[in-house]
Design a protein around this motif. Structure first.
Motif, PDB file in Angstrom:
ATOM      1  N   PHE A 183      42.754  24.738  31.847  1.00  0.00           N
ATOM      2  CA  PHE A 183      43.421  24.695  33.181  1.00  0.00           C
ATOM      3  C   PHE A 183      43.113  25.852  34.107  1.00  0.00           C
ATOM      4  O   PHE A 183      43.137  25.801  35.168  1.00  0.00           O
ATOM      5  N   VAL A 184      43.202  26.845  33.199  1.00  0.00           N
ATOM      6  CA  VAL A 184      42.906  28.078  34.031  1.00  0.00           C
ATOM      7  C   VAL A 184      41.499  28.275  34.482  1.00  0.00           C
ATOM      8  O   VAL A 184      41.508  28.658  35.571  1.00  0.00           O
TER       9      VAL A 184
ATOM     10  N   LEU B  15      41.492  26.472  37.712  1.00  0.00           N
ATOM     11  CA  LEU B  15      42.155  27.277  38.997  1.00  0.00           C
ATOM     12  C   LEU B  15      41.192  28.084  39.384  1.00  0.00           C
ATOM     13  O   LEU B  15      41.083  28.176  40.634  1.00  0.00           O
ATOM     14  N   ILE B  16      40.157  28.724  38.523  1.00  0.00           N
ATOM     15  CA  ILE B  16      39.498  29.651  38.932  1.00  0.00           C
ATOM     16  C   ILE B  16      38.371  29.338  39.880  1.00  0.00           C
ATOM     17  O   ILE B  16      38.182  29.488  40.869  1.00  0.00           O
TER      18      ILE B  16
ATOM     19  N   ALA C 162      39.972  28.196  43.313  1.00  0.00           N
ATOM     20  CA  ALA C 162      40.185  29.578  43.867  1.00  0.00           C
ATOM     21  C   ALA C 162      38.835  29.598  44.681  1.00  0.00           C
ATOM     22  O   ALA C 162      38.899  30.055  45.688  1.00  0.00           O
ATOM     23  N   TYR C 163      37.961  29.918  43.660  1.00  0.00           N
ATOM     24  CA  TYR C 163      36.385  30.279  44.364  1.00  0.00           C
ATOM     25  C   TYR C 163      35.876  29.242  45.521  1.00  0.00           C
ATOM     26  O   TYR C 163      35.710  29.983  46.399  1.00  0.00           O
TER      27      TYR C 163
ATOM     28  N   ALA D 234      38.034  27.720  47.550  1.00  0.00           N
ATOM     29  CA  ALA D 234      38.860  27.795  48.594  1.00  0.00           C
ATOM     30  C   ALA D 234      38.460  29.020  49.151  1.00  0.00           C
ATOM     31  O   ALA D 234      38.477  29.208  50.337  1.00  0.00           O
ATOM     32  N   LEU D 235      38.231  30.065  48.424  1.00  0.00           N
ATOM     33  CA  LEU D 235      37.497  31.381  49.271  1.00  0.00           C
ATOM     34  C   LEU D 235      36.413  31.156  49.982  1.00  0.00           C
ATOM     35  O   LEU D 235      36.279  31.491  51.010  1.00  0.00           O
TER      36      LEU D 235
ATOM     37  N   TYR E 279      34.648  37.895  43.585  1.00  0.00           N
ATOM     38  CA  TYR E 279      36.011  37.212  43.096  1.00  0.00           C
ATOM     39  C   TYR E 279      35.427  36.526  41.682  1.00  0.00           C
ATOM     40  O   TYR E 279      36.367  36.846  40.672  1.00  0.00           O
TER      41      TYR E 279
ATOM     42  N   ILE F 233      33.343  37.941  39.828  1.00  0.00           N
ATOM     43  CA  ILE F 233      33.456  39.080  38.737  1.00  0.00           C
ATOM     44  C   ILE F 233      34.676  39.251  38.207  1.00  0.00           C
ATOM     45  O   ILE F 233      34.982  39.667  36.945  1.00  0.00           O
ATOM     46  N   ILE F 234      35.520  39.296  39.095  1.00  0.00           N
ATOM     47  CA  ILE F 234      36.955  39.750  38.806  1.00  0.00           C
ATOM     48  C   ILE F 234      37.671  38.737  37.816  1.00  0.00           C
ATOM     49  O   ILE F 234      38.059  39.310  36.824  1.00  0.00           O
ATOM     50  N   ALA F 235      37.228  37.458  38.016  1.00  0.00           N
ATOM     51  CA  ALA F 235      37.844  36.414  37.333  1.00  0.00           C
ATOM     52  C   ALA F 235      37.305  36.576  36.170  1.00  0.00           C
ATOM     53  O   ALA F 235      37.960  36.241  35.114  1.00  0.00           O
TER      54      ALA F 235
ATOM     55  N   VAL G 160      36.247  39.053  34.249  1.00  0.00           N
ATOM     56  CA  VAL G 160      36.645  40.059  33.877  1.00  0.00           C
ATOM     57  C   VAL G 160      37.795  39.948  33.167  1.00  0.00           C
ATOM     58  O   VAL G 160      38.241  40.593  32.079  1.00  0.00           O
ATOM     59  N   VAL G 161      38.840  39.276  33.645  1.00  0.00           N
ATOM     60  CA  VAL G 161      40.228  38.676  33.372  1.00  0.00           C
ATOM     61  C   VAL G 161      40.117  37.881  31.931  1.00  0.00           C
ATOM     62  O   VAL G 161      40.979  37.680  31.299  1.00  0.00           O
TER      63      VAL G 161
END
Lengths: 232, 225
Positions: free
Chosen positions: A121-122, A125-126, A129-130, A132-133, A150, A152-154, A156-157
């Motif tokens: 699910f996450v 979501l990522i 969001a990608y 959408a951006l 974005y 890369i940040i996703a 990393v998390v």
């Protein structure tokens, strides 16, 4: 040519995945083992696991090409990054849907926030969001830079998520193919079929990715042609 | 050596604080958001509930969406007023990043103190039995929230549609943090001890460090046009 080969390959894998008999004591070479608690529902393995694998691979590929874009500023890398995310998103939806159908018959409900379901699910979501951006930015260079950042940040998390999920909820999901104990309830036939399925789906995904990259390249060239410049 | 980096960072922070005190845009948006979400919760479930999981979850829902309403201002206002270019000429990117980060940390901590005060005033069931654990959770949660929001705000400031995009981009990044802090808030209401949550604290500190490091590496690409 490659299309024909992939079609035949996946058709054979699909057929075998459904028709090979299961037996408690596999004696003949074409017997699949019965996994306690899964029985015939184990057949989803040949479709669900490769799609789940490709949804992760698509995301990682998107991030790797994002890093390459930030280093070299080549629009080609951005096309590859976005196309990989597109293919990955498709397989992510497929993995979610096949997983939910399997859960309905194994756990009695389509969705129960198992750690595996939460993780996918996450990932959805990522991906959402990608895209959408990307759709919110008109200028190509800016879109490429920001979406790469974005991704890369996703990425990393994501490890934090892998760490936090098992601590909160116990999973009912069957053990992964490559589990920690290194043991597997599969026999050679099942393993060969699974690996063939992996190969077939990975081939399918790279074929789709390649197609999408070529389409986007044509779109980019025709757009820059309109602006009065040409790209080789 | 540290002073040559810290002074411009503090200058950026001071500039942001001054312009914020002049317009009070982010502050009033945050305060109004906190008040309205808490009143909706009070009307919906009543103040008397004592279920710790509901109360802990609701508190962080308030905090998450309030910060989504105000934290993007730091970068969006630079783009809207056209001052981003001047800032680019004056100081290196990392100075801008850390200045804005400090500003957001201050804003989130202030906001969270207000939110918790109002929340415990209106929700009578909300009682913290281990204040030490709770305040550490609140501080580290605020730090993580500010760190992720700052880099996401830098990204969306360059996009066309800024408002609705911020929570969409921030949620997947903040979800692991929120899951942990909600869990710890519940624990602090049920009288858990700090020593039980060492793993969670390590998690939060690692999260903050990783996000800030990644932000510092990426910000240069995002910030320069």
């Amino acid at each position: 040519m490659i299309r024909l080969f992939l079609g035949i390959w996946l058709a054979i894998v699909t057929l075998l995945a459904f028709v090979l008999p299961m037996s408690a004591n596999p004696s003949a070479w074409y017997h699949l083992p019965i996994i306690p608690g899964l029985e015939d529902k184990a057949r989803i393995l040949f479709f669900h696991v490769p799609t789940a694998w490709l949804s992760t691979v698509g995301f990682i590929a998107s991030m790797v090409y994002g890093i390459r874009y930030l280093r070299k500023r080549d629009p080609e890398d951005d096309i590859k990054s976005a196309s990989a995310a597109g293919v990955g998103f498709l397989f992510c939806i497929l993995a979610t849907v096949t997983g939910a159908i399997w859960a309905k018959f194994s756990w009695g409900t389509y969705w129960n926030w198992d750690p595996r379901q939460t993780s996918i699910f996450v990932l959805l979501l990522i991906y959402g969001a990608y895209f959408a951006l990307r759709s919110a930015i008109d200028v190509e260079e800016k879109r490429a830079t920001l979406s790469a950042a974005y991704a890369i940040i996703a990425a990393v998390v994501m490890p934090f998520f892998m760490f936090v999920m098992p601590r909160i909820l116990a999973s009912l999901h069957p053990q992964p193919v490559l589990n920690v104990q290194g043991k597997t309830e599969m026999n050679a036939t099942m393993l060969v079929l699974l690996i063939s399925s992996f190969a077939g789906f990975t081939g399918l995904a790279s074929w789709m990715w390649n197609l999408e990259v070529r389409i986007q390249r044509i779109v980019m060239n025709s757009l820059s042609g309109l602006k009065g410049e040409t790209r080789v | 050596m540290i002073g040559t980096f810290l002074n411009p960072v503090l200058a950026v922070l001071r500039k942001d604080l001054q312009s914020e005190l002049r317009t009070r845009y982010a502050m009033s948006a945050l305060i109004m958001f906190i008040v309205s979400t808490i009143s909706i919760i009070v009307f919906a479930i009543g103040g008397g509930t004592s279920r710790s999981d509901v109360l802990a979850g609701m508190l962080w829902v308030v905090i998450f969406f309030s910060s989504m309403s105000g934290l993007s201002r730091t970068f969006v206002s630079e783009e809207e007023r056209g001052t981003a270019m001047t800032l680019q000429l004056l100081v290196p990117p990392s100075v801008v990043l850390f200045g804005k980060l400090l500003f957001n940390v201050l804003l989130v901590i202030g906001m969270n103190i207000l939110a918790v005060a109002l929340y415990s005033f209106l929700m009578t069931g909300f009682t913290v039995t281990s204040p030490g654990l709770f305040s550490l959770t609140l501080i580290l949660g605020s730090g993580g929230l500010a760190a992720s929001s700052t880099i996401i705000a830098a990204i969306i400031a360059k996009a066309n549609t800024k408002g609705p995009l911020f929570p969409v981009l921030a949620l997947p990044i903040l979800l692991p943090l929120l899951v942990v802090v909600i869990n710890m808030t519940r624990l602090s209401m049920e009288g858990g001890d700090i020593s039980e949550s060492v793993g969670e604290f390590q998690f939060l500190i690692a999260y903050i460090i990783v996000i800030i490091t990644a932000s510092n590496l990426l910000f240069e690409y995002i910030w320069r046009d």
